[in-house]
Design a protein around this motif. Structure first.
Motif, PDB file in Angstrom:
ATOM      1  N   GLY A 256      70.679  -2.536  29.847  1.00  0.00           N
ATOM      2  CA  GLY A 256      69.889  -2.058  30.975  1.00  0.00           C
ATOM      3  C   GLY A 256      69.543  -0.582  30.964  1.00  0.00           C
ATOM      4  N   LEU A 257      70.551   0.279  30.867  1.00  0.00           N
ATOM      5  CA  LEU A 257      70.295   1.717  30.942  1.00  0.00           C
ATOM      6  C   LEU A 257      69.625   2.261  29.686  1.00  0.00           C
ATOM      7  N   ALA A 258      69.875   1.630  28.541  1.00  0.00           N
ATOM      8  CA  ALA A 258      69.175   2.043  27.310  1.00  0.00           C
ATOM      9  C   ALA A 258      67.680   1.779  27.455  1.00  0.00           C
ATOM     10  N   ILE A 259      67.332   0.638  28.064  1.00  0.00           N
ATOM     11  CA  ILE A 259      65.919   0.301  28.287  1.00  0.00           C
ATOM     12  C   ILE A 259      65.308   1.243  29.314  1.00  0.00           C
ATOM     13  N   VAL A 260      66.056   1.530  30.385  1.00  0.00           N
ATOM     14  CA  VAL A 260      65.577   2.475  31.403  1.00  0.00           C
ATOM     15  C   VAL A 260      65.247   3.815  30.775  1.00  0.00           C
ATOM     16  N   LYS A 261      66.139   4.325  29.949  1.00  0.00           N
ATOM     17  CA  LYS A 261      65.935   5.633  29.299  1.00  0.00           C
ATOM     18  C   LYS A 261      64.676   5.611  28.434  1.00  0.00           C
ATOM     19  N   HIS A 262      64.513   4.562  27.656  1.00  0.00           N
ATOM     20  CA  HIS A 262      63.354   4.456  26.765  1.00  0.00           C
ATOM     21  C   HIS A 262      62.055   4.442  27.574  1.00  0.00           C
ATOM     22  N   ILE A 263      62.010   3.661  28.649  1.00  0.00           N
ATOM     23  CA  ILE A 263      60.794   3.561  29.472  1.00  0.00           C
ATOM     24  C   ILE A 263      60.487   4.886  30.160  1.00  0.00           C
ATOM     25  N   VAL A 264      61.508   5.496  30.731  1.00  0.00           N
ATOM     26  CA  VAL A 264      61.321   6.764  31.448  1.00  0.00           C
ATOM     27  C   VAL A 264      60.809   7.853  30.493  1.00  0.00           C
ATOM     28  N   GLU A 265      61.420   7.947  29.321  1.00  0.00           N
ATOM     29  CA  GLU A 265      60.986   8.979  28.368  1.00  0.00           C
ATOM     30  C   GLU A 265      59.568   8.702  27.853  1.00  0.00           C
ATOM     31  N   ALA A 266      59.220   7.421  27.696  1.00  0.00           N
ATOM     32  CA  ALA A 266      57.867   7.077  27.263  1.00  0.00           C
ATOM     33  C   ALA A 266      56.814   7.456  28.293  1.00  0.00           C
ATOM     34  N   HIS A 267      57.247   7.574  29.563  1.00  0.00           N
ATOM     35  CA  HIS A 267      56.351   7.976  30.644  1.00  0.00           C
ATOM     36  C   HIS A 267      56.410   9.491  30.909  1.00  0.00           C
ATOM     37  N   GLY A 268      57.109  10.223  30.049  1.00  0.00           N
ATOM     38  CA  GLY A 268      57.184  11.670  30.214  1.00  0.00           C
ATOM     39  C   GLY A 268      58.224  12.117  31.211  1.00  0.00           C
ATOM     40  N   GLY A 269      59.126  11.233  31.570  1.00  0.00           N
ATOM     41  CA  GLY A 269      60.165  11.564  32.556  1.00  0.00           C
ATOM     42  C   GLY A 269      61.445  12.003  31.896  1.00  0.00           C
TER      43      GLY A 269
END
Length: 201
Positions: free
Chosen positions: A188-201
């Motif tokens: 879960g959190l690995a996916i969250v990190k990947h998505i957030v960073e891909a959005h510039g967050g």
């Protein structure tokens, strides 16, 4: 360990879906209230199952570096509201109170709606797994300069200091913080990190 964890997680919703499906099939004299509750459980558990499978597929794409995002301009506030509403059944059943602080008038932003919904659901899922008596979740969306900010906070048991550095490590789950009912795949959190960073967050 990953196979054991994910097998256990998949088995629970499948068992409930089968149990309530058999109840609807075999007990013709069910009250309307019991029938509606069975439908709600089947629908809710099916959604949970779909989300778990999506997580495994997402991580597979991330590891193969083929994860793509469908970025469009839209309302982050509306996406958050819709996602919370779709997950409310699970939160209510577990006795959670969800407070929403969603600012109005946030300009449209570029993001992948499905990916952002996955971020929210993963964070809510963590709150449900790792909260004990204090079952309170706060979801905030607000504007900060030219950025939209999304925050999800809970009052869960947290992690021991020695485990914090591994919080986003895929397949890793802190043994100290995992309690009864807290089984998971560690994705879960690995996916969250990947998505957030891909959005510039």
């Amino acid at each position: 360990r990953f196979i054991d964890n994910i097998s256990h997680e998949l088995k629970t919703p499948l068992t409930l879906i089968r149990l309530y499906g058999e109840t609807l099939k075999n007990q013709r004299s069910l009250s309307e209230k019991s029938r509606r509750e069975a439908y709600e459980i089947i629908t809710g558990e099916s959604e949970r199952l779909s989300h778990m499978i999506s997580n495994v597929l997402d991580m597979s794409r991330i590891e193969r570096k083929v994860r793509e995002f469908n970025v469009r301009t839209g309302s982050i506030a509306e996406t958050v509201k819709v996602t919370l509403e779709s997950y409310r059944y699970h939160l209510d059943k577990k006795g959670f109170t969800v407070r929403e602080e969603i600012e109005t008038g946030i300009p449209p932003v570029d993001f992948d709606r499905e990916a952002m919904a996955s971020v929210i659901i993963n964070l809510l899922g963590n709150a449900m797994k790792f909260s004990r008596e204090a079952r309170d979740v706060l979801v905030k969306v607000f504007r900060s300069g030219d950025q939209a900010v999304l925050q999800v906070a809970d009052k869960g048991i947290g992690m021991p200091p020695q485990d914090v550095g591994r919080i986003f490590e895929r397949y890793y789950r802190s043994k100290t913080s995992a309690g009864p009912g807290a089984a998971g795949s560690g994705l879960g959190l690995a996916i969250v990190k990947h998505i957030v960073e891909a959005h510039g967050g």
